[in-house]
Design a protein around this motif. Structure first.
Motif, PDB file in Angstrom:
ATOM      1  N   ARG A  62      31.367 -58.727  21.862  1.00 56.81           N
ATOM      2  CA  ARG A  62      30.430 -58.016  21.937  1.00 56.81           C
ATOM      3  C   ARG A  62      29.304 -57.907  20.437  1.00 56.81           C
ATOM      4  NH1 ARG A  62      33.307 -53.530  22.682  1.00 56.81           N
ATOM      5  NH2 ARG A  62      33.980 -53.365  24.757  1.00 56.81           N
ATOM      6  N   PRO A  63      27.761 -58.287  20.112  1.00 47.98           N
ATOM      7  CA  PRO A  63      27.104 -58.585  19.098  1.00 47.98           C
ATOM      8  C   PRO A  63      27.492 -57.359  18.026  1.00 47.98           C
ATOM      9  CG  PRO A  63      25.661 -58.310  21.566  1.00 47.98           C
ATOM     10  CD  PRO A  63      27.108 -58.455  21.904  1.00 47.98           C
ATOM     11  N   ASP A  64      27.112 -57.306  17.265  1.00 47.78           N
ATOM     12  CA  ASP A  64      27.339 -56.089  15.995  1.00 47.78           C
ATOM     13  C   ASP A  64      26.714 -55.034  15.868  1.00 47.78           C
ATOM     14  OD1 ASP A  64      29.393 -58.390  14.922  1.00 47.78           O
ATOM     15  OD2 ASP A  64      27.808 -59.422  13.744  1.00 47.78           O
ATOM     16  N   TRP A  65      25.091 -55.261  17.633  1.00 49.43           N
ATOM     17  CA  TRP A  65      24.680 -53.899  16.622  1.00 49.43           C
ATOM     18  C   TRP A  65      24.582 -53.435  17.773  1.00 49.43           C
ATOM     19  CZ3 TRP A  65      22.741 -53.923  21.372  1.00 49.43           C
ATOM     20  CH2 TRP A  65      22.419 -54.899  22.568  1.00 49.43           C
ATOM     21  N   VAL A  66      26.027 -53.873  18.782  1.00 45.50           N
ATOM     22  CA  VAL A  66      26.102 -52.378  20.236  1.00 45.50           C
ATOM     23  C   VAL A  66      27.110 -51.306  19.343  1.00 45.50           C
ATOM     24  CG1 VAL A  66      27.396 -51.964  21.801  1.00 45.50           C
ATOM     25  CG2 VAL A  66      26.087 -54.135  22.136  1.00 45.50           C
ATOM     26  N   ARG A  67      27.217 -50.194  19.460  1.00 43.83           N
ATOM     27  CA  ARG A  67      27.458 -48.999  18.695  1.00 43.83           C
ATOM     28  C   ARG A  67      27.695 -48.633  19.697  1.00 43.83           C
ATOM     29  NH1 ARG A  67      25.798 -50.671  14.690  1.00 43.83           N
ATOM     30  NH2 ARG A  67      27.770 -50.025  14.498  1.00 43.83           N
ATOM     31  N   THR A  68      29.399 -48.376  19.571  1.00 43.06           N
ATOM     32  CA  THR A  68      30.379 -48.388  20.038  1.00 43.06           C
ATOM     33  C   THR A  68      31.077 -46.609  20.386  1.00 43.06           C
ATOM     34  OG1 THR A  68      31.906 -49.110  19.443  1.00 43.06           O
ATOM     35  CG2 THR A  68      31.267 -50.471  21.451  1.00 43.06           C
ATOM     36  N   GLU A  69      31.277 -46.501  18.779  1.00 43.98           N
ATOM     37  CA  GLU A  69      31.799 -45.437  18.399  1.00 43.98           C
ATOM     38  C   GLU A  69      31.461 -43.884  18.809  1.00 43.98           C
ATOM     39  OE1 GLU A  69      30.400 -48.118  15.271  1.00 43.98           O
ATOM     40  OE2 GLU A  69      29.077 -46.855  16.647  1.00 43.98           O
ATOM     41  N   HIS A  70      32.714 -42.881  19.035  1.00 43.87           N
ATOM     42  CA  HIS A  70      32.159 -41.506  19.704  1.00 43.87           C
ATOM     43  C   HIS A  70      30.739 -40.804  19.704  1.00 43.87           C
ATOM     44  CE1 HIS A  70      35.360 -42.951  22.627  1.00 43.87           C
ATOM     45  NE2 HIS A  70      35.973 -43.016  21.974  1.00 43.87           N
ATOM     46  N   ALA A  71      30.909 -40.941  17.737  1.00 44.82           N
ATOM     47  CA  ALA A  71      29.462 -40.517  17.028  1.00 44.82           C
ATOM     48  C   ALA A  71      28.286 -40.222  17.381  1.00 44.82           C
ATOM     49  CB  ALA A  71      30.412 -39.750  15.699  1.00 44.82           C
ATOM     50  N   ALA A  72      28.062 -41.564  18.247  1.00 46.23           N
ATOM     51  CA  ALA A  72      26.489 -41.809  18.169  1.00 46.23           C
ATOM     52  C   ALA A  72      25.914 -41.478  19.032  1.00 46.23           C
ATOM     53  CB  ALA A  72      26.763 -43.896  18.709  1.00 46.23           C
ATOM     54  N   VAL A  73      24.358 -40.644  19.129  1.00 44.36           N
ATOM     55  CA  VAL A  73      23.417 -40.213  19.765  1.00 44.36           C
ATOM     56  C   VAL A  73      22.675 -40.960  20.636  1.00 44.36           C
ATOM     57  CG1 VAL A  73      24.391 -37.964  18.530  1.00 44.36           C
ATOM     58  CG2 VAL A  73      22.215 -39.238  17.898  1.00 44.36           C
ATOM     59  N   ASP A  74      22.368 -40.318  21.251  1.00 46.40           N
ATOM     60  CA  ASP A  74      20.871 -40.858  22.155  1.00 46.40           C
ATOM     61  C   ASP A  74      19.675 -40.663  21.531  1.00 46.40           C
ATOM     62  OD1 ASP A  74      22.599 -42.819  22.695  1.00 46.40           O
ATOM     63  OD2 ASP A  74      22.916 -42.454  24.817  1.00 46.40           O
ATOM     64  N   SER A  75      18.489 -41.422  21.415  1.00 44.11           N
ATOM     65  CA  SER A  75      17.274 -40.745  21.432  1.00 44.11           C
ATOM     66  C   SER A  75      16.009 -41.301  22.633  1.00 44.11           C
ATOM     67  CB  SER A  75      16.497 -40.764  20.735  1.00 44.11           C
ATOM     68  OG  SER A  75      17.723 -39.465  19.172  1.00 44.11           O
ATOM     69  N   GLU A  76      15.804 -40.805  23.071  1.00 42.08           N
ATOM     70  CA  GLU A  76      14.921 -41.605  23.805  1.00 42.08           C
ATOM     71  C   GLU A  76      13.574 -41.435  23.875  1.00 42.08           C
ATOM     72  OE1 GLU A  76      13.284 -40.944  28.618  1.00 42.08           O
ATOM     73  OE2 GLU A  76      15.628 -40.608  28.595  1.00 42.08           O
ATOM     74  N   LEU A  77      12.959 -42.301  23.439  1.00 41.86           N
ATOM     75  CA  LEU A  77      11.412 -42.854  22.550  1.00 41.86           C
ATOM     76  C   LEU A  77      10.080 -43.523  23.532  1.00 41.86           C
ATOM     77  CD1 LEU A  77      12.808 -45.204  19.849  1.00 41.86           C
ATOM     78  CD2 LEU A  77      12.491 -42.344  19.597  1.00 41.86           C
ATOM     79  N   GLY A  78      10.370 -43.251  24.638  1.00 40.80           N
ATOM     80  CA  GLY A  78       9.461 -43.288  25.438  1.00 40.80           C
ATOM     81  C   GLY A  78       9.767 -44.606  26.330  1.00 40.80           C
ATOM     82  N   VAL A  79       8.796 -44.650  27.695  1.00 44.91           N
ATOM     83  CA  VAL A  79       8.902 -45.377  28.577  1.00 44.91           C
ATOM     84  C   VAL A  79       8.145 -46.878  28.272  1.00 44.91           C
ATOM     85  CG1 VAL A  79       7.597 -46.174  30.826  1.00 44.91           C
ATOM     86  CG2 VAL A  79       8.288 -43.804  30.442  1.00 44.91           C
TER      87      VAL A  79
END
Length: 305
Positions: A62-79
């Motif tokens: 996987r690319p280094d930027w892919v966040r796989t950590e369980h502590a990660a959160v998602d923020s929806e920024l728009g359509v």
């Protein structure tokens, strides 16, 4: 008549029925707790916890930027985009503890009641599911069948992106967004654009390029089409509107309708249509294009000649 079959005053208990809340100490021992105003499982920051856990993941490495950590959160920024089959949202997935983040395009396919299925039949030829009941439901376009089709489109796009991304890493001849994960009818993929501003890369149709750059972009398009043909697939809906240009490179997007040109009896037609759609755009801008010669070459590479 049996005694317990009678209905009337004789069978009814006199007086008011006693309930639990008649007890004098009810308010003391049975006081209801106030309703919670917020979901206790939600993170303190961001909209939701990362949905990585439990999803189907993209290819490795996987690319280094892919966040796989369980502590990660998602923020929806728009359509980012709305469409007949799916809507695309910009999501930031990040680690509050470190600030490490990635920008993701979340493509959410519409459910069976809200999607437009009038174009499905031609693309779905050659795709099969194991259970005859499911095949009948899809053929008859029942509500259940439409849900199956929506799932098929999401899964088909995720699989196609994974395969083509790996080919692109090895050959450098094709570029597609990295598929981060698949969960139900939602595909999360690499956001192609400016991660600082959230501005998406322009579509090919929006690019105002000089002749030299247009020649280079056409050469990239021919290479990408050749990669698809050798994999015996066609994009199925290729146009200047579902091709991005980022850092001088073409990026193919919108691949749910990818066609197996061997299994689908109209495979050669889909290859020719993809070439014609993009060739006409380049030709109108002065690029010397041999569309017929390219079509013949692709049909040969796909094993259809």
């Amino acid at each position: 008549m049996r005694e317990h079959d009678t209905y009337g005053p004789a069978t009814m208990r006199r007086g008011r029925r006693k309930f639990d809340d008649d007890e004098s100490d009810f308010l003391k021992r049975g006081r209801l707790e106030p309703a919670l105003q917020e979901d206790p499982d939600r993170p303190e920051v961001g909209d939701n916890w990362s949905s990585w856990d439990g999803a189907l993941h993209g290819p490795e490495p996987r690319p280094d930027w892919v966040r796989t950590e369980h502590a990660a959160v998602d923020s929806e920024l728009g359509v980012l985009k709305t469409g007949k089959e799916a809507d695309v949202y910009l999501v930031r997935r990040w680690l509050p503890a470190t600030g490490q983040s990635s920008m993701i395009a979340a493509k959410r396919y519409r459910d069976g009641e809200h999607r437009m299925f009038h174009r499905d039949a031609g693309y779905l030829e050659g795709r099969r599911v194991r259970r005859s009941r499911e095949m009948r439901a899809m053929s008859n376009r029942t509500s259940f069948g439409k849900e199956l089709i929506a799932g098929q489109w999401a899964a088909a796009e995720f699989d196609a992106l994974g395969r083509l991304w790996q080919v692109g890493q090895e050959s450098g001849l094709i570029r597609v967004p990295y598929p981060v994960q698949l969960l139900g009818t939602e595909v999360m993929l690499e956001f192609v654009g400016d991660w600082e501003t959230g501005e998406a890369a322009p579509r090919l149709a929006q690019v105002r390029a000089e002749a030299e750059q247009l020649d280079d972009l056409w050469a990239q398009m021919a290479d990408a089409l050749s990669v698809l043909a050798r994999a015996q697939v066609a994009h199925g809906d290729l146009s200047p509107y579902n091709t991005l240009v980022h850092d001088g490179r073409l990026v193919l997007i919108d691949l749910p309708q990818i066609v197996d040109v061997v299994a689908n009896p109209r495979g050669a037609e889909f290859i020719a249509r993809d070439v014609t759609n993009v060739a006409n755009w380049f030709r109108a801008r002065g690029v010397a294009v041999d569309a017929e010669g390219l079509i013949e070459r692709l049909l040969f590479e796909a094993g259809l000649r």
